[in-house]
Design a protein around this motif. Structure first.
Motif: not given
Length: 431
Positions: A357-372
């Motif tokens: 879940l830590v790996h998943f969380g970082v990937v999710v946040v990076v993904n969301c930042m690219i969405g910005l």
């Protein structure tokens, strides 16, 4: 999936589609769900109060916002910028490199991509476009792209929100963001260097090496901020929320007493702006808590996890599919909504598939930042357009190459979990 839940989703999408703020849309949709189900409408308020009262970690969000606003209002940003110019401004595409390095450093203080872009980003854009050294669209594009690093390197407001919905360790999430953040900075600098050589951007006059120690000493107190923050958390002196309070206090002392860059009127404006920003974020969090209650009552995460167990799907394939979905959603929704409303649906499936879940969380946040920074929504594109007046068309035309290299970095993080988890494991993480 009940008729009440389908009606709830319909109301949510209709209201959001006509421009209603997402928090208000979720609250109204939740009230519709409770009314159709015949449940007490007071459940909505109860979920907000209980969720906020039980989540001490949420207090870190307004504290990080205060710290970032103090950094922007004082002369701290300018001092850090002079340090970055002295450090990397001498290379081809120097001010582009300065842009990225400044975001890497400033990210250790703000935790917010918008704060990075609207604050220090505006100053760098003016430097880059002065005298026509760089096209305005290019300066704005690399500023938007580099601002995505802000919430990856600790502190990180989106990671605080992810920790809230996933019950993951915020300390290990912060550690896990450091290597990915540096990787994002490296790929952006590589792309900037390639474009600078291809377009023949001029080399800026370098700061003499003899002046570097003086510039470094001027910026040194500000550079200590992330060090103090991380030492407090991983040295066991503070919790992440307490570390956020220390960061805000240190920023206040630094800007007000050490650099003498704040007045009482400035301080009032900072606290007022911070209160408004915190209230806006708090409203979204409260709405998400109500919506998450509805999703849990309908057992949507369990249904998703059960359907995945019936499929022969590998963890990597699942991560790739989810990231494509999140990238598409990121073009339309803001990061806060995705993390608080969409991501909790996938967490039970991650547990079932053995995804960390830590790996998943970082990937999710990076993904969301690219969405910005991904058109057509790309909130950072609108922020820079509003603060500088550079046309969206020019920014969008220049942003695509930077989005491409950020996607390459994201793919590496998905396929190579050890890139993300190496540093947390050095500090005892056993995930």
């Amino acid at each position: 999936m009940s008729l009440a839940f389908l009606l709830c989703l319909l109301v949510l999408f209709v209201l959001a589609g006509i421009g209603t703020p997402i928090a208000h849309s979720m609250i109204v949709a939740a009230v519709v769900f409770l009314a159709v189900k015949g449940q007490d409408l007071g459940l909505a308020a109860e979920q907000v109060i209980q969720g906020l009262y039980d989540s001490f970690i949420i207090l870190a969000v307004p504290l990080f916002i205060v710290a970032a606003n103090i950094m922007n209002a004082g002369t701290i940003s300018e001092r850090l910028l002079r340090f970055c110019v002295a450090l990397v401004g001498r290379f081809k595409g120097g001010l582009g490199h300065v842009n990225v390095v400044a975001s890497l450093i400033f990210s250790g203080m703000s935790g917010s991509a918008v704060a990075d872009a609207a604050g220090i980003g505006k100053i760098i854009i003016e430097m880059m476009t002065k005298g026509g050294r760089y096209p305005a669209g290019y300066a704005a594009a690399i500023t938007a792209a580099s601002a995505t690093i802000g919430p990856i390197i600790p502190p990180s407001i989106p990671m605080v929100m992810y920790a809230l919905v996933s019950d993951s360790s915020i300390g290990f999430l912060f550690l896990a963001g450091i290597v990915p953040g540096l990787m994002m900075g490296a790929v952006l600098m590589a792309m900037n260097a390639w474009i600078a050589h291809r377009r023949g951007f001029a080399v800026d006059e370098p700061v003499p090496l003899r002046e570097l120690p003086a510039v470094t000493m001027t910026a040194f107190p500000a550079l200590l901020m992330p060090v103090i923050l991380l030492y407090g958390i991983y040295g066991g002196a503070t919790t992440p929320t307490e570390a956020a309070a220390v960061a805000a206090a240190y920023a206040l002392i630094l800007a007000g007493l050490f650099y003498r860059a704040l007045t009482l009127s400035n301080l009032y404006s900072i606290f007022l702006h911070s209160a408004r920003s915190s209230a806006a974020v708090g409203l979204v969090i409260g709405a998400a808590l109500i919506f998450n209650y509805i999703v849990a009552s309908e057992n949507i995460p369990g249904l998703l996890a059960g359907s995945l167990q019936g499929l022969d799907i590998s963890p990597i394939a699942f991560l790739l599919i989810i990231n494509v979905v999140l990238l598409l959603l990121g073009c339309l929704l803001d990061a806060t909504t995705i993390i608080l409303v969409i991501v909790p649906l996938f967490i039970p499936a991650c547990r079932a598939l053995g995804i960390d879940l830590v790996h998943f969380g970082v990937v999710v946040v990076v993904n969301c930042m690219i969405g910005l920074v991904t058109p057509p929504y790309g909130i950072l594109l609108f922020v820079i357009n509003a603060t500088t007046g550079i046309s969206l068309r020019d920014i969008i035309r220049e942003i695509w190459l930077f989005v491409l290299v950020l996607l390459v970095a994201l793919l590496a993080m998905i396929l190579l979990p050890d890139l993300v988890l190496w540093l947390p494991r050095q500090f005892g993480y056993r995930g």
